[in-house]
Each structure stands twice: as structure tokens, then as C-alpha cells.
Design an enzyme around this catalytic site. Structure first.
Site, mmCIF file in Angstrom:
data_model
loop_
_atom_site.group_PDB
_atom_site.id
_atom_site.type_symbol
_atom_site.label_atom_id
_atom_site.label_comp_id
_atom_site.label_asym_id
_atom_site.label_seq_id
_atom_site.Cartn_x
_atom_site.Cartn_y
_atom_site.Cartn_z
ATOM 1 N N HIS A 158 3.809 -2.457 -0.095
ATOM 2 C CA HIS A 158 5.010 -2.386 -0.958
ATOM 3 C C HIS A 158 6.271 -2.023 -0.166
ATOM 4 O O HIS A 158 7.359 -1.945 -0.747
ATOM 5 C CB HIS A 158 4.812 -1.365 -2.078
ATOM 6 C CG HIS A 158 3.762 -1.760 -3.071
ATOM 7 N ND1 HIS A 158 3.757 -2.978 -3.719
ATOM 8 C CD2 HIS A 158 2.655 -1.101 -3.523
ATOM 9 C CE1 HIS A 158 2.698 -3.054 -4.525
ATOM 10 N NE2 HIS A 158 2.012 -1.933 -4.406
ATOM 11 N N ASP A 193 -4.764 -7.289 -2.974
ATOM 12 C CA ASP A 193 -4.563 -6.068 -3.762
ATOM 13 C C ASP A 193 -4.138 -6.489 -5.175
ATOM 14 O O ASP A 193 -3.510 -7.535 -5.359
ATOM 15 C CB ASP A 193 -3.447 -5.252 -3.094
ATOM 16 C CG ASP A 193 -3.255 -3.871 -3.695
ATOM 17 O OD1 ASP A 193 -3.664 -2.883 -3.049
ATOM 18 O OD2 ASP A 193 -2.677 -3.779 -4.797
ATOM 19 N N HIS A 195 -1.870 -5.390 -6.906
ATOM 20 C CA HIS A 195 -0.405 -5.353 -7.028
ATOM 21 C C HIS A 195 0.236 -6.374 -6.081
ATOM 22 O O HIS A 195 -0.248 -6.569 -4.958
ATOM 23 C CB HIS A 195 0.111 -3.950 -6.675
ATOM 24 C CG HIS A 195 -0.430 -2.881 -7.570
ATOM 25 N ND1 HIS A 195 -1.482 -2.073 -7.197
ATOM 26 C CD2 HIS A 195 -0.073 -2.510 -8.819
ATOM 27 C CE1 HIS A 195 -1.750 -1.228 -8.195
ATOM 28 N NE2 HIS A 195 -0.919 -1.470 -9.189
ATOM 29 N N ASP A 282 -8.190 -2.333 -5.681
ATOM 30 C CA ASP A 282 -7.820 -1.850 -7.011
ATOM 31 C C ASP A 282 -7.896 -2.930 -8.095
ATOM 32 O O ASP A 282 -7.595 -2.657 -9.254
ATOM 33 C CB ASP A 282 -6.437 -1.171 -7.002
ATOM 34 C CG ASP A 282 -5.419 -1.890 -6.159
ATOM 35 O OD1 ASP A 282 -5.682 -3.013 -5.709
ATOM 36 O OD2 ASP A 282 -4.326 -1.308 -5.946
HETATM 37 ZN ZN LIG Z 1 -2.470 -1.827 -5.317
#
Ligand SMILES: [Zn+2]
Length: 343
Positions: A158, A193, A195, A282
Site C-alpha cells: 500500500h 493480497d 486488498h 487475507d
Molecule cells: Zn491485505
């Protein structure tokens, strides 16, 4: 498989988190490393402590002022009247024109996109050691290993060129990709991931030599919210070299594997010399962040598919949060990598 881990990273154990207006314990805890190490243990994989990489490998993806901020912010913060135990931004720049400020309070807002990646006394050393793991794994692959795993904490995907966010400090996947790029004309980053890998996307968005792909939960109502859409395809020389594959939060194994297959087909067209896998765990159905419904078998299939691409792969640990299933998810994915084939 070569695996790298630096115990110094456990000294970064952030406390603060703001969630829906409530102060909560940060999810990116040092305990994650122990759960992940247990997964390696079950596969009989030992870890090596990596050598220190030169600062130039960090500067390949991050600005000098961002690195200086991460290195010095905690000590400076402690000199503020009534300072808390961690650097957490509480002002954020918006609009333009903007001036890079002197105050550490304001620089925290400049360099931190949200409040989820607090900086404590050992955070700089921890994130540097995590980057060392990613670089050592890249070196192992450059030396001929078919795959190598870097147990990185804190994660990185991120974080952009100079803004950290989402539990991440240095962008360890981007650092691995830039390091591989020294030996290969083209490198691809496949982020699985749950995200969107917004930091990695931003870093390489205007480049055609690093293809970035992200398979993630739709962001209209899920972190990181503002990016992760299919229409983000790159800019300038990088136009056509970013691929986002957003999926519903209800996604189960077959649709997730199909998206990874589609990503790998784009990677095959690009014909890179090496692949970085941003391995978030995740997406698992029992992860506390509840992004998707992937099973252990789904992770095993993903590992087999990625290894089956035949590309040398640097596997960089990203997300995946506290649950006994984190151990089994890593074990499942890496067992797939070590038995490549069709998903
Ligand atoms: Zn994540």
C-alpha cells in the site's frame, strides 16, 4: 526453497489503529511472524537472516525525503509536547498548491496516507530488515533458484513512492521488483493480497518495464477505496502495463483461480525475466478482515499455477492477519509452489 526472515522485524509491533471511529489494537502485530514461521516449519523450510542491502535499493522506488522521514520521525516526534508512543498522523494535505512542511506533525501527514501504519522506535530498522529479506529473495532467484520466499513484516504494497499506508512502511514488493530489474529487461508483479496493491501500482504506473497486476476485492466499499478499478491501466509509457482484476467480496476458489489464470496469461504475453508475487493471505475465508472466501485448497491451487508459469518467482509476504489459519494458508500456498502444475 530459500526462505528469508529477520527476527529484528518483530520489534515493530504497532499499537494504534482507528477503525470506524473507534480506537482499536493494530492488526499488523508481530505475532503474525510467529504464525507464518510455523507454516514454514510444517514444510521443513528453514529461514536465513538476510544481509543488509544498500540504501540505493530503497531509493530505486522511494524518495529520499520519505526515507529520511521514516528514519528520523519517531525521535523527532518524541520531542513534541505530550507526544504519544507512536507517530500517527492527524493532519493531511489536500488540494493544491502544497508546500512540503518543516513540522514533523505535518510531514507525518504528508508521508502517511492513513492512521494504520504507526511508526514506533524500532519501525525503521524493522522495515529496512523486511526490505533486506525481499532483496535477499530476489538475489536467490537471480542466482538460479526457481522460487524464494521473503517473510516480510511490516508489509509494503500500500506504500507508494513517498506515502505509507495500510499497515505498510517500505514497499518491499516494489523493492524486490526494482532489484530484479537490474538483471532483467522486464519484471512482473502479481499481487494476490485481498486488498488492491495501490502503492505498487502507483510506483510503476508510468513504466512499461514493470508490469503490475492485482487480484483483489472490489474497492467501492473496501480498503483502499480510491483505487483498484479495472479502468486503471497505466499512464504515458506505462499505458497498458497495469491490470486490475477486482472481484466481489463473496468470491470463492474457482473465480479467484480464474482471475489469477487471467493475470498469468497477461504475464506470459509480457514475457518477463522474473515474477514478484505479493502474497497476501487475507483472501482466506477465516481472515479477520473478511475480504473473500478462499480456502486452503484455493491457496494450494494458486501456488501450483504460479509455479507452473515457469517464471523464477520472488514471493513476498504482504497481508494476512491473526488467526491460526494464517499458518495453514501459507503452508498450503507454498506446498503448491513446490508441486507446480495446473491449478
Ligand atoms: Zn491485505
Amino acid at each position: 526453497m530459500h526462505c528469508f526472515y529477520a527476527p529484528e522485524t518483530e520489534a515493530h509491533d504497532p499499537i494504534f489503529r482507528l477503525s470506524h471511529g473507534a480506537v482499536a489494537r493494530n492488526a499488523e502485530q508481530a505475532e503474525r511472524a510467529r504464525l507464518l514461521l510455523a507454516g514454514l516449519d510444517r514444510l521443513g523450510l528453514a529461514t536465513a537472516s538476510p544481509p543488509s542491502a544498500p540504501r540505493s535499493v530503497l531509493e530505486a522506488v522511494h524518495t529520499k525525503r520519505f526515507l529520511a522521514f521514516l528514519e528520523t520521525a519517531w525521535a523527532e516526534w518524541q520531542r513534541l509536547p505530550g507526544a504519544g508512543p507512536e507517530v500517527v498522523a492527524n493532519v493531511f494535505p489536500r488540494g493544491a498548491p502544497l508546500t512540503y512542511p518543516d513540522s514533523v506533525v505535518a510531514r507525518a501527514g504528508w508521508h502517511m496516507g492513513d492512521t494504520s501504519a504507526p511508526i514506533g522506535p524500532e519501525s525503521w530498522q524493522a522495515t529496512c530488515r523486511a526490505a533486506d529479506c525481499a532483496v535477499a529473495a530476489a538475489e536467490a532467484v537471480l542466482a538460479g533458484a526457481p522460487a524464494a520466499y521473503a517473510l516480510c513484516r511490516p508489509p509494503g504494497h500500500h506504500t507508494g513512492a513517498e506515502v505509507a499506508a495500510g499497515h505498510c512502511l517500505l514497499n518491499v514488493s516494489a523493492i524486490a521488483a526494482a532489484h530484479l530489474r537490474r538483471a532483467h529487461d522486464r519484471v512482473a508483479v502479481l499481487d494476490i493480497d485481498v486488498h488492491h496493491g495501490n502503492g505498487t501500482q502507483e510506483i510503476f504506473y508510468d513504466r512499461s518495464d514493470v508490469l503490475t497486476l492485482s487480484v483483489h476485492a472490489e474497492t467501492r466499499a473496501y480498503y483502499p477505496f480510491f483505487t483498484g478499478y479495472a479502468e486503471e491501466t497505466g499512464t504515458g509509457a506505462g499505458a497498458g502495463f497495469n491490470l486490475n482484476l477486482p472481484l466481489p467480496r463473496t468470491t470463492r476458489d474457482d473465480a479467484w483461480i480464474a482471475a489469477i489464470e487471467a493475470g498469468l496469461a497477461r504475464v506470459a504475453d509480457f514475457a518477463p525475466g522474473a515474477l514478484v508475487v505479493s502474497l497476501g493471505l487475507d483472501a482466506h475465508e477465516n481472515d479477520p478482515l473478511q475480504g473473500m472466501k478462499i480456502t486452503f485448497d484455493g491457496f494450494r491451487r494458486a501456488g501450483r499455477l504460479i509455479a507452473g508459469s515457469g517464471l523464477p518467482a520472488v514471493i513476498v509476504q504482504e497481508g494476512g492477519y491473526l488467526s491460526p489459519d494464517l499458518t495453514t494458508a501459507l503452508e498450503a500456498f507454498l506446498s503448491g509452489v513446490m508441486a507446480p502444475g495446473a491449478g
